[in-house]
Design a protein around this motif. Structure first.
Motif, PDB file in Angstrom:
ATOM      1  N   GLY A 180     -33.964 -51.569-112.679  1.00 47.24           N
ATOM      2  CA  GLY A 180     -32.810 -52.241-113.202  1.00 47.24           C
ATOM      3  C   GLY A 180     -33.179 -53.210-114.188  1.00 47.24           C
ATOM      4  O   GLY A 180     -32.517 -54.395-114.307  1.00 47.24           O
ATOM      5  N   SER A 181     -34.063 -53.005-114.969  1.00 54.97           N
ATOM      6  CA  SER A 181     -34.630 -53.894-116.140  1.00 54.97           C
ATOM      7  C   SER A 181     -33.364 -54.037-117.140  1.00 54.97           C
ATOM      8  O   SER A 181     -32.378 -53.264-117.301  1.00 54.97           O
ATOM      9  N   ARG A 182     -33.385 -55.261-117.995  1.00 55.38           N
ATOM     10  CA  ARG A 182     -32.550 -55.555-118.953  1.00 55.38           C
ATOM     11  C   ARG A 182     -32.589 -54.643-120.152  1.00 55.38           C
ATOM     12  O   ARG A 182     -33.351 -53.951-119.985  1.00 55.38           O
ATOM     13  N   GLU A 183     -31.503 -54.887-120.994  1.00 58.63           N
ATOM     14  CA  GLU A 183     -31.493 -53.823-122.087  1.00 58.63           C
ATOM     15  C   GLU A 183     -32.842 -53.872-123.081  1.00 58.63           C
ATOM     16  O   GLU A 183     -33.080 -52.871-123.772  1.00 58.63           O
ATOM     17  N   ASP A 184     -33.373 -54.766-123.032  1.00 61.97           N
ATOM     18  CA  ASP A 184     -34.685 -55.245-123.936  1.00 61.97           C
ATOM     19  C   ASP A 184     -35.889 -53.905-123.519  1.00 61.97           C
ATOM     20  O   ASP A 184     -36.318 -53.305-124.463  1.00 61.97           O
ATOM     21  N   THR A 185     -35.815 -53.548-122.325  1.00 61.34           N
ATOM     22  CA  THR A 185     -36.810 -52.523-121.900  1.00 61.34           C
ATOM     23  C   THR A 185     -36.369 -51.209-122.109  1.00 61.34           C
ATOM     24  O   THR A 185     -36.981 -50.224-122.641  1.00 61.34           O
ATOM     25  N   GLU A 186     -34.982 -51.002-122.371  1.00 61.23           N
ATOM     26  CA  GLU A 186     -34.350 -49.520-122.767  1.00 61.23           C
ATOM     27  C   GLU A 186     -34.519 -49.517-124.307  1.00 61.23           C
ATOM     28  O   GLU A 186     -34.895 -48.533-124.737  1.00 61.23           O
ATOM     29  N   ILE A 187     -34.270 -50.633-125.012  1.00 62.74           N
ATOM     30  CA  ILE A 187     -34.462 -50.680-126.677  1.00 62.74           C
ATOM     31  C   ILE A 187     -36.015 -50.393-126.904  1.00 62.74           C
ATOM     32  O   ILE A 187     -36.302 -49.499-127.718  1.00 62.74           O
ATOM     33  N   LEU A 188     -36.934 -50.953-126.187  1.00 57.84           N
ATOM     34  CA  LEU A 188     -38.559 -50.478-126.154  1.00 57.84           C
ATOM     35  C   LEU A 188     -38.648 -49.016-126.054  1.00 57.84           C
ATOM     36  O   LEU A 188     -39.358 -48.464-126.806  1.00 57.84           O
ATOM     37  N   ILE A 189     -38.101 -48.464-125.068  1.00 60.46           N
ATOM     38  CA  ILE A 189     -38.430 -47.177-124.632  1.00 60.46           C
ATOM     39  C   ILE A 189     -37.792 -46.083-125.751  1.00 60.46           C
ATOM     40  O   ILE A 189     -38.314 -45.276-126.109  1.00 60.46           O
ATOM     41  N   GLN A 190     -36.597 -46.586-126.292  1.00 60.29           N
ATOM     42  CA  GLN A 190     -35.844 -45.736-127.394  1.00 60.29           C
ATOM     43  C   GLN A 190     -36.542 -45.762-128.472  1.00 60.29           C
ATOM     44  O   GLN A 190     -36.680 -44.661-129.164  1.00 60.29           O
ATOM     45  N   GLU A 191     -37.360 -46.905-128.797  1.00 55.64           N
ATOM     46  CA  GLU A 191     -38.234 -47.066-130.129  1.00 55.64           C
ATOM     47  C   GLU A 191     -39.319 -46.065-130.151  1.00 55.64           C
ATOM     48  O   GLU A 191     -39.724 -45.462-130.774  1.00 55.64           O
ATOM     49  N   LEU A 192     -40.076 -46.238-128.772  1.00 50.53           N
ATOM     50  CA  LEU A 192     -41.261 -45.334-128.642  1.00 50.53           C
ATOM     51  C   LEU A 192     -40.990 -43.762-128.570  1.00 50.53           C
ATOM     52  O   LEU A 192     -41.760 -43.136-129.022  1.00 50.53           O
ATOM     53  N   GLN A 193     -39.829 -43.516-127.894  1.00 46.97           N
ATOM     54  CA  GLN A 193     -39.398 -42.054-127.889  1.00 46.97           C
ATOM     55  C   GLN A 193     -39.254 -41.425-129.226  1.00 46.97           C
ATOM     56  O   GLN A 193     -39.638 -40.295-129.212  1.00 46.97           O
ATOM     57  N   TRP A 233     -33.252 -45.180-114.939  1.00 51.35           N
ATOM     58  CA  TRP A 233     -33.054 -46.408-114.655  1.00 51.35           C
ATOM     59  C   TRP A 233     -31.936 -46.571-113.525  1.00 51.35           C
ATOM     60  O   TRP A 233     -31.172 -45.599-113.401  1.00 51.35           O
ATOM     61  N   GLN A 234     -31.974 -47.804-112.691  1.00 53.47           N
ATOM     62  CA  GLN A 234     -30.995 -47.715-111.777  1.00 53.47           C
ATOM     63  C   GLN A 234     -30.528 -49.147-111.517  1.00 53.47           C
ATOM     64  O   GLN A 234     -31.300 -50.055-112.277  1.00 53.47           O
ATOM     65  N   GLU A 235     -29.115 -49.533-111.105  1.00 50.72           N
ATOM     66  CA  GLU A 235     -28.664 -50.680-110.975  1.00 50.72           C
ATOM     67  C   GLU A 235     -29.681 -52.041-110.431  1.00 50.72           C
ATOM     68  O   GLU A 235     -30.223 -51.583-109.473  1.00 50.72           O
ATOM     69  N   ASP A 236     -29.725 -52.963-110.902  1.00 50.99           N
ATOM     70  CA  ASP A 236     -30.402 -54.100-110.428  1.00 50.99           C
ATOM     71  C   ASP A 236     -29.714 -54.854-109.333  1.00 50.99           C
ATOM     72  O   ASP A 236     -29.068 -55.692-109.489  1.00 50.99           O
ATOM     73  N   ILE A 237     -29.822 -54.183-108.058  1.00 52.99           N
ATOM     74  CA  ILE A 237     -29.176 -54.914-107.019  1.00 52.99           C
ATOM     75  C   ILE A 237     -30.461 -55.181-105.743  1.00 52.99           C
ATOM     76  O   ILE A 237     -30.366 -55.201-104.617  1.00 52.99           O
ATOM     77  N   LEU A 252     -46.390 -37.995-115.310  1.00 52.87           N
ATOM     78  CA  LEU A 252     -46.853 -39.424-114.843  1.00 52.87           C
ATOM     79  C   LEU A 252     -45.632 -40.399-114.749  1.00 52.87           C
ATOM     80  O   LEU A 252     -44.708 -40.444-115.895  1.00 52.87           O
ATOM     81  N   ILE A 253     -45.647 -41.219-113.603  1.00 50.65           N
ATOM     82  CA  ILE A 253     -44.413 -41.956-113.358  1.00 50.65           C
ATOM     83  C   ILE A 253     -44.920 -43.368-113.601  1.00 50.65           C
ATOM     84  O   ILE A 253     -45.805 -43.651-112.828  1.00 50.65           O
ATOM     85  N   VAL A 254     -44.371 -44.102-114.245  1.00 51.09           N
ATOM     86  CA  VAL A 254     -44.439 -45.677-114.785  1.00 51.09           C
ATOM     87  C   VAL A 254     -43.344 -46.514-114.071  1.00 51.09           C
ATOM     88  O   VAL A 254     -42.334 -46.408-114.659  1.00 51.09           O
ATOM     89  N   THR A 255     -43.780 -47.284-113.110  1.00 48.15           N
ATOM     90  CA  THR A 255     -42.772 -48.206-112.626  1.00 48.15           C
ATOM     91  C   THR A 255     -42.637 -49.410-113.185  1.00 48.15           C
ATOM     92  O   THR A 255     -43.707 -49.812-113.883  1.00 48.15           O
ATOM     93  N   THR A 256     -41.554 -50.088-113.398  1.00 56.69           N
ATOM     94  CA  THR A 256     -41.103 -51.281-114.309  1.00 56.69           C
ATOM     95  C   THR A 256     -40.002 -52.090-113.720  1.00 56.69           C
ATOM     96  O   THR A 256     -39.076 -51.553-113.150  1.00 56.69           O
ATOM     97  N   TYR A 257     -39.849 -53.336-114.146  1.00 54.42           N
ATOM     98  CA  TYR A 257     -38.887 -53.914-113.682  1.00 54.42           C
ATOM     99  C   TYR A 257     -38.949 -55.460-114.847  1.00 54.42           C
ATOM    100  O   TYR A 257     -39.919 -56.192-114.617  1.00 54.42           O
ATOM    101  N   ASN A 258     -38.190 -55.488-115.639  1.00 57.23           N
ATOM    102  CA  ASN A 258     -37.923 -56.766-116.538  1.00 57.23           C
ATOM    103  C   ASN A 258     -39.487 -57.415-117.010  1.00 57.23           C
ATOM    104  O   ASN A 258     -39.567 -58.300-117.001  1.00 57.23           O
ATOM    105  N   TRP A 259     -40.382 -56.414-117.550  1.00 61.44           N
ATOM    106  CA  TRP A 259     -41.366 -56.964-118.219  1.00 61.44           C
ATOM    107  C   TRP A 259     -41.835 -55.887-119.302  1.00 61.44           C
ATOM    108  O   TRP A 259     -42.872 -55.146-119.060  1.00 61.44           O
ATOM    109  N   LYS A 260     -41.050 -55.871-120.103  1.00 60.58           N
ATOM    110  CA  LYS A 260     -41.171 -54.838-121.566  1.00 60.58           C
ATOM    111  C   LYS A 260     -42.625 -55.030-122.101  1.00 60.58           C
ATOM    112  O   LYS A 260     -43.224 -54.032-122.597  1.00 60.58           O
ATOM    113  N   GLU A 261     -43.309 -56.588-122.002  1.00 61.09           N
ATOM    114  CA  GLU A 261     -44.442 -56.484-122.633  1.00 61.09           C
ATOM    115  C   GLU A 261     -45.658 -55.670-121.945  1.00 61.09           C
ATOM    116  O   GLU A 261     -46.563 -54.910-122.737  1.00 61.09           O
ATOM    117  N   ALA A 262     -45.492 -55.883-120.685  1.00 61.24           N
ATOM    118  CA  ALA A 262     -46.752 -55.145-119.884  1.00 61.24           C
ATOM    119  C   ALA A 262     -46.425 -53.604-120.011  1.00 61.24           C
ATOM    120  O   ALA A 262     -47.480 -52.902-120.139  1.00 61.24           O
TER     121      ALA A 262
END
Length: 264
Positions: free
Chosen positions: A42-55, A66-70, A8-18
């Motif tokens: 390229g989401s901010r660090e808060d998305t990474e923190i959310l994923i780490q907590e869920l992991q 993750w890829q760079e936000d350009i 299951l591939i889940v796309t995201t960008y800077n909306w950790k709540e959703a």
């Protein structure tokens, strides 16, 4: 029930709540995927923190790609996730969907060799979306502020009557899409020539059809509930439309700037 490994591939960008809503709904599935890969543009660090907590307690492997936000690079983000995936079958959703309990199970039932699947969606309005995001309310058929409410009906009988082969790119919804990994690789995934929002999903569908696959338009099964947000910037739509039309005119199957660059 078909036996296969589902990524299951889940796309995201800077909306950790959703994203949190989507990932929590995956945990409640009647049939779990083999793995979940967050395709992060390229989401901010808060998305990474959310994923780490869920992991820590997630029921299946939860990977963060993750890829760079350009700028808006959805095609590249998806391609990198596809390259990382180890499943036989890919279900690709946006990270602003609530997935009802039988979502994965229904996609598994619909999976067919020689075909890919277009799933549907329900549109949640602002008020119900606020409740889903902030109060963790699970939307139901009887909730107010919902468009396409009929799509919430989960019925084998109605699905059998309404589901059909629809070999065009009409009503393409990249937010709920499924295909065999081998078929994705055969057309070289998503075309990264696209910049900004628009047409990358339809162009992928065109190439899959040109490769000889059928498109299953799935109804009354595997519907995602889309959380409200403002529409994306469509500044690049005209340029992207030209790439899309070129793929139609030239009957393209393979895109040059695709997933193969990430596969070792």
């Amino acid at each position: 029930m078909k036996k296969m490994k589902v990524s299951l591939i889940v796309t995201t960008y800077n909306w950790k709540e959703a994203l949190s809503v989507t990932l929590e709904s995956v945990k409640r599935q009647s049939v779990l995927p083999f793995e979940v890969i967050v395709a992060d543009d390229g989401s901010r660090e808060d998305t990474e923190i959310l994923i780490q907590e869920l992991q820590e307690k997630y029921p299946v492997p939860l990977l963060h790609s993750w890829q760079e936000d350009i700028g808006f690079r959805l095609a590249a983000s998806r391609n990198k996730a596809i390259a990382k995936s180890s499943g036989d079958y890919l279900i690709i959703v946006d990270g602003d969907l609530f997935l009802p309990k039988k979502f994965i199970e229904s996609h598994l039932e619909a999976a067919t060799q020689g075909a890919f699947v277009q799933g549907g969606r329900v549109l949640l309005g602002e008020k119900i979306s606020f409740k889903v995001l902030n109060k963790k309310i699970i939307p139901s058929f009887f909730s107010s502020d919902i468009r396409n409410r009929h799509n919430m009906i989960d019925s084998k009988i109605l699905s059998k009557l309404a589901t059909r082969i629809r070999n065009n790119d009409k009503s393409t919804r990249g937010c709920n899409f499924a295909l065999w990994k081998k078929d994705a690789l055969n057309v070289n995934g998503y075309n990264e020539d696209f910049e900004g929002w628009g047409r990358e999903d339809s162009e992928m569908v065109i190439r899959l059809l040109n490769s000889g696959l059928n498109r299953i338009y799935l109804k009354f099964k595997a519907v995602g509930y889309h959380i409200y947000h403002k529409e994306n910037d469509r500044e690049m739509l005209d340029k992207n439309d030209e790439i899309y039309k070129c793929s139609i005119f030239e009957k393209k199957v393979f895109c040059e700037n695709g997933v193969d660059q990430y596969i070792k």
